[in-house]
Design a protein around this motif. Structure first.
Motif, PDB file in Angstrom:
ATOM      1  N   TYR A  63       2.700 -11.435  19.512  1.00 17.75           N
ATOM      2  CA  TYR A  63       1.962 -10.303  20.072  1.00 17.75           C
ATOM      3  C   TYR A  63       1.009 -10.794  21.164  1.00 17.75           C
ATOM      4  O   TYR A  63      -0.125 -11.186  20.898  1.00 17.75           O
ATOM      5  N   HIS A  64       1.481 -10.756  22.414  1.00 11.49           N
ATOM      6  CA  HIS A  64       0.699 -11.278  23.538  1.00 11.49           C
ATOM      7  C   HIS A  64      -0.432 -10.337  23.947  1.00 11.49           C
ATOM      8  O   HIS A  64      -1.469 -10.789  24.444  1.00 11.49           O
ATOM      9  N   ALA A  65      -0.240  -9.039  23.791  1.00 10.48           N
ATOM     10  CA  ALA A  65      -1.282  -8.058  24.131  1.00 10.48           C
ATOM     11  C   ALA A  65      -1.163  -6.899  23.153  1.00 10.48           C
ATOM     12  O   ALA A  65      -0.098  -6.302  23.022  1.00 10.48           O
ATOM     13  N   THR A  66      -2.280  -6.577  22.484  1.00 14.59           N
ATOM     14  CA  THR A  66      -2.251  -5.524  21.464  1.00 14.59           C
ATOM     15  C   THR A  66      -3.495  -4.632  21.557  1.00 14.59           C
ATOM     16  O   THR A  66      -4.294  -4.570  20.620  1.00 14.59           O
ATOM     17  N   PRO A  67      -3.689  -3.928  22.688  1.00 16.02           N
ATOM     18  CA  PRO A  67      -4.850  -3.020  22.769  1.00 16.02           C
ATOM     19  C   PRO A  67      -4.727  -1.902  21.735  1.00 16.02           C
ATOM     20  O   PRO A  67      -3.811  -1.083  21.811  1.00 16.02           O
ATOM     21  N   MET A  68      -5.616  -1.879  20.781  1.00 16.30           N
ATOM     22  CA  MET A  68      -5.488  -0.967  19.650  1.00 16.30           C
ATOM     23  C   MET A  68      -5.624   0.498  20.060  1.00 16.30           C
ATOM     24  O   MET A  68      -5.133   1.386  19.367  1.00 16.30           O
ATOM     25  N   ASP A  69      -6.265   0.760  21.206  1.00 17.58           N
ATOM     26  CA  ASP A  69      -6.426   2.143  21.662  1.00 17.58           C
ATOM     27  C   ASP A  69      -5.276   2.596  22.566  1.00 17.58           C
ATOM     28  O   ASP A  69      -5.262   3.737  23.025  1.00 17.58           O
ATOM     29  N   ASP A  70      -4.300   1.714  22.820  1.00 15.55           N
ATOM     30  CA  ASP A  70      -3.199   2.057  23.716  1.00 15.55           C
ATOM     31  C   ASP A  70      -1.931   1.334  23.272  1.00 15.55           C
ATOM     32  O   ASP A  70      -1.504   0.356  23.888  1.00 15.55           O
ATOM     33  N   PRO A  71      -1.276   1.807  22.205  1.00 14.78           N
ATOM     34  CA  PRO A  71      -0.084   1.114  21.684  1.00 14.78           C
ATOM     35  C   PRO A  71       1.064   1.050  22.683  1.00 14.78           C
ATOM     36  O   PRO A  71       1.910   0.157  22.591  1.00 14.78           O
ATOM     37  N   ASP A  72       1.106   1.960  23.664  1.00 14.57           N
ATOM     38  CA  ASP A  72       2.169   1.917  24.664  1.00 14.57           C
ATOM     39  C   ASP A  72       2.009   0.745  25.627  1.00 14.57           C
ATOM     40  O   ASP A  72       2.934   0.446  26.397  1.00 14.57           O
ATOM     41  N   SER A  73       0.849   0.081  25.604  1.00 10.75           N
ATOM     42  CA  SER A  73       0.608  -1.063  26.483  1.00 10.75           C
ATOM     43  C   SER A  73       0.790  -2.406  25.767  1.00 10.75           C
ATOM     44  O   SER A  73       0.482  -3.448  26.337  1.00 10.75           O
ATOM     45  N   TRP A  74       1.278  -2.377  24.546  1.00 13.41           N
ATOM     46  CA  TRP A  74       1.490  -3.631  23.819  1.00 13.41           C
ATOM     47  C   TRP A  74       2.585  -4.459  24.515  1.00 13.41           C
ATOM     48  O   TRP A  74       3.543  -3.929  25.071  1.00 13.41           O
ATOM     49  N   VAL A  75       2.398  -5.777  24.462  1.00 11.33           N
ATOM     50  CA  VAL A  75       3.386  -6.727  24.987  1.00 11.33           C
ATOM     51  C   VAL A  75       3.774  -7.651  23.847  1.00 11.33           C
ATOM     52  O   VAL A  75       2.955  -8.428  23.355  1.00 11.33           O
TER      53      VAL A  75
END
Length: 266
Positions: free
Chosen positions: A246-258
């Motif tokens: 999980y390189h990027a996991t902004p909890m307020d924006d799951p569509d932006s996870w990498v």
């Protein structure tokens, strides 16, 4: 070829149900070891499984499902059937909403079959990773999402209580077996042993196929199926537990996870 645990994980179904489909002749393994009884499936059988599950969620009986899939209904016709049922489901009561979500996921998976080339797959080695981790065995991939998030929450709580700082990035690993799927949630850890903290090392892998998944966990199953089809087309075989990094996991924006999907191969 896939063992029954890996096939169940990729198809989003329990090992128990796969055995039932085998028993009634709806989805028979490509081969069965005469000595051990272990079932093995071709990657190409995922397409049949996707249709079985989609039609089952539409309300067809298993006998009707067999008749339809044996006639090799095309993706376009099946898409039409799914969309019609989708319209009907929206008018039903609250209790039917979860069924609608399953239909949408299965439809997306079927549509993904023709767009595998849009993903950028890579071949590379994977380093050994020492993890502070928690794990749990589940019966099917449908249960993974409900398990992995809480495992990470419990892990972070435990590390905070012990005064240990979590490393980055987070890693999940999955190992299929006849019993189900062992789901592992961990973070890199290179410190000394600590009472109450479980540690596991994922071994280095000389060869793996990887792909980046951009977006929420709701669509990650489609990327996994595409990756395994790519492995099959390349003449390779799955070898060892797969990983999600999980390189990027902004909890307020799951569509932006990498999320990087990593599958060891041979």
């Amino acid at each position: 070829m896939l063992n029954i645990g890996d096939f169940a994980r990729l198809g989003g179904i329990s090992v128990r149900m796969l055995r039932h489909y085998d028993a009634i002749g709806l989805l028979v393994p490509a081969s069965v070891d005469p000595r051990s009884g272990y079932r093995r499936y071709d990657v190409a059988q995922l397409a049949r499984l996707n249709r079985i599950l989609a039609l089952k969620d539409l309300g067809f009986t298993l006998d009707a499902v067999r008749s339809i899939v044996d006639e090799e209904v095309g993706s376009a016709e099946l898409r039409g059937m799914l969309r019609l049922r989708q319209t009907e489901l929206t008018a039903q009561v609250e209790a039917d909403r979860e069924r609608l979500a399953r239909v949408e996921r299965r439809l997306r998976t079927i549509e993904m079959e023709g767009h595998m080339s849009e993903l950028e797959f890579q071949r590379k080695s994977l380093p050994a990773v020492r993890l502070a981790e928690l794990h749990e065995t589940v019966a099917s991939v449908d249960e993974v999402g409900a398990v992995v998030g809480p495992l990470f929450d419990r892990l972070f709580t435990t590390m905070g209580r012990l005064g240990v700082t979590p490393g980055e990035p987070g890693v999940a690993a999955y190992d299929g077996s006849d019993e189900g799927i062992v789901a592992i949630a961990g973070v890199p850890y290179d410190g000394p042993p600590v009472d109450g903290l479980e540690v596991r090392e994922l071994s280095a892998e000389a060869d793996a196929v990887t792909v980046m998944h951009l977006g929420s966990m709701e669509t990650i199953g489609d990327a996994w199926q595409a990756l395994v089809r790519h492995v099959e087309d390349a003449g390779l075989e799955l070898s060892g537990p797969c990983r999600e990094v999980y390189h990027a996991t902004p909890m307020d924006d799951p569509d932006s996870w990498v999320t990087e999907l990593q599958q060891p191969v041979r």
